[in-house]
Design an enzyme around this catalytic site. Structure first.
Site, PDB file in Angstrom:
ATOM      1  N   HIS A 150     107.149  33.471  15.272  1.00 31.48           N
ATOM      2  CA  HIS A 150     106.247  34.376  15.993  1.00 31.48           C
ATOM      3  C   HIS A 150     106.885  35.082  17.186  1.00 31.48           C
ATOM      4  O   HIS A 150     106.259  35.263  18.235  1.00 31.48           O
ATOM      5  CB  HIS A 150     105.000  33.631  16.441  1.00 31.48           C
ATOM      6  CG  HIS A 150     104.070  33.244  15.324  1.00 31.48           C
ATOM      7  ND1 HIS A 150     104.088  33.858  14.094  1.00 31.48           N
ATOM      8  CD2 HIS A 150     103.090  32.297  15.267  1.00 31.48           C
ATOM      9  CE1 HIS A 150     103.162  33.314  13.321  1.00 31.48           C
ATOM     10  NE2 HIS A 150     102.552  32.370  14.006  1.00 31.48           N
ATOM     11  N   HIS A 221      96.550  37.147  15.267  1.00 32.96           N
ATOM     12  CA  HIS A 221      96.502  35.691  15.095  1.00 32.96           C
ATOM     13  C   HIS A 221      95.213  35.084  15.641  1.00 32.96           C
ATOM     14  O   HIS A 221      95.255  34.068  16.337  1.00 32.96           O
ATOM     15  CB  HIS A 221      97.712  35.048  15.758  1.00 32.96           C
ATOM     16  CG  HIS A 221      98.154  33.771  15.097  1.00 32.96           C
ATOM     17  ND1 HIS A 221      97.320  32.686  14.935  1.00 32.96           N
ATOM     18  CD2 HIS A 221      99.342  33.414  14.562  1.00 32.96           C
ATOM     19  CE1 HIS A 221      97.987  31.716  14.333  1.00 32.96           C
ATOM     20  NE2 HIS A 221      99.224  32.130  14.098  1.00 32.96           N
ATOM     21  N   GLU A 361      96.342  36.285   8.236  1.00 31.30           N
ATOM     22  CA  GLU A 361      97.258  37.179   8.935  1.00 31.30           C
ATOM     23  C   GLU A 361      97.909  38.134   7.931  1.00 31.30           C
ATOM     24  O   GLU A 361      98.705  37.723   7.096  1.00 31.30           O
ATOM     25  CB  GLU A 361      98.338  36.361   9.651  1.00 31.30           C
ATOM     26  CG  GLU A 361      97.783  35.296  10.577  1.00 31.30           C
ATOM     27  CD  GLU A 361      98.774  34.179  10.814  1.00 31.30           C
ATOM     28  OE1 GLU A 361      99.855  34.438  11.388  1.00 31.30           O
ATOM     29  OE2 GLU A 361      98.469  33.033  10.404  1.00 31.30           O
TER      30      GLU A 361
END
Length: 397
Positions: A150, A221, A361
């Site tokens: 991420h 997210h 996502e």
């Protein structure tokens, strides 16, 4: 709130979420009217003073979007976090359906990373914390075991974004991610806009350009629980994913490079089924991930007028709430809240339980920079990265 405490978010990686409950008085003879015009108990909504501060000279605030149907979305420009999202149930009752916290400072606690944030430069995992681009190796932080996750230690979820435009129904954020930030090449100019439509859609549009060839994979997210944040687990939610194929993972949750059929496996959501139906299956794919944490390859043959495919649909039987996901991305990561463990309390004061939320996502595949057979995430000078994700909310008829 002290800035040093907030900076702890830079070092923390985790997965939590939350929501608040709202009570309302309603006449019994016109339920449909209330669904169209629900009332929100302002006592439980996020308070501006809890999100107003400065971080390294940049102003942080709380912003609110509203549509004419009563849906409200609350954002902070720290990490572009969706703090609260109030959506009506079948009786017109509004509840907050995303995990989160009542103050900016609480997002710095252990186990609170990524809640409601925009993820970048690269959403999901990159194996061994590095990738090769045009023959050059770019080392990245290893913040998830041997993997880069991420965007690294200080990804897009941990920076203050500029607010370019804001109105009752839309907001646009932007920033320039400097060359070398978290190891990525190129000055990346990013714009992300959110629009709350009268069709009860939260539409997210991403755009990026670079002055040096790089890789980009942005995503949103939020952790969702359609019963309301902190209201039990999501194992009873009914999920459909528009995908016959997925990318199997290894013990480090990195795709092996194979494209496998979901048929006759517990990962098959081509027909509606509860998330909990097969989640305790002893399949190696589920035991390695502790549940679902997999990238699905979307079926793209059928698109709507905007060129988007329906990626997934979720139904919650008790509230009647539904959520459809549309995108132009080739994949969607379904995560079943496996690392939530009940140690973190959310907005309503309730603990976020294991599998107390799900994430859907929209994105390119994990580890694409190291897999030549996956759709490319490379962005060259002169090209524009674009991505769209739409979360559409409704009531099951």
């Amino acid at each position: 709130m002290s800035i040093p405490r907030l900076k702890k978010t830079i070092l923390l990686i985790g997965f939590p979420i939350l929501l608040s409950c709202c009570k309302e008085r309603r006449p019994k003879d016109n339920i449909q009217m209330e669904i169209n015009n629900p009332k929100l108990d302002k006592i439980h909504t996020p308070q501006e003073e809890n999100f107003k501060t400065e971080i390294e000279g940049d102003s942080v605030k709380l912003y609110t979007l509203r549509n004419g149907k009563g849906i409200e979305a609350y954002f902070t420009n720290f990490g572009q976090r969706l703090v609260s999202l109030y959506v009506p149930d079948k009786n017109g009752k509004l509840e907050d359906i995303v995990l989160g916290f009542n103050s900016l400072e609480e997002y710095g606690q252990e186990g609170a990373a990524y809640f409601g944030a925009t993820i970048g430069r690269y959403g999901n995992r990159i194996a061994n914390g590095s990738f090769v681009l045009d023959g050059k190796t770019y080392p990245l932080a290893k913040n998830n075991g041997p993997n880069h996750l991420h965007g690294g230690l200080k990804g897009f979820d941990n920076v203050v974004w500029k607010v370019d435009e804001v109105s009752q129904k839309s907001i646009q954020f932007s920033r320039i991610s400097p060359d070398g930030e978290e190891g990525y090449p190129g000055n990346l100019a990013v714009k992300v806009s959110y629009k709350l439509t009268e069709d009860n859609e939260l539409k997210i549009s991403y755009e990026a350009t670079t002055d040096k060839k790089t890789v980009v994979n942005l995503t949103h997210h939020s952790f969702f629980n359609l019963k309301g944040e902190g209201n039990g687990t999501i194992e009873d939610h009914i999920l459909t994913i528009n995908a016959d194929l997925y990318t199997p993972i290894d013990e480090n949750l990195i795709p092996t490079g194979e494209l496998a059929n979901v048929k006759q496996t517990p990962l098959d959501f081509t027909s509606p089924k509860t998330i909990g139906q097969d989640i305790h299956n002893n399949s190696s794919q589920l035991t390695m991930a502790g549940g679902f944490d997999h990238n699905y390859i979307l079926e793209t043959s059928s698109k709507n007028s905007e060129g988007l495919v329906m990626a997934a649909k979720v139904e919650e039987p008790s509230s009647g709430r539904t959520m459809e996901v549309y995108t132009n991305e080739p994949g969607i990561q379904f995560y079943s809240g496996n690392f939530l463990d009940g140690t973190v309390k959310g907005k309503s004061g309730r603990k976020y339980l294991k599998r107390g939320a799900f994430c859907l996502e929209t994105q390119h595949y994990p580890n694409s920079p190291n897999q030549s057979g996956f759709p490319s995430t490379e962005l060259d000078v002169g090209d524009t990265y674009t991505s769209v994700c739409v979360y559409k909310f409704g009531i099951k008829k």
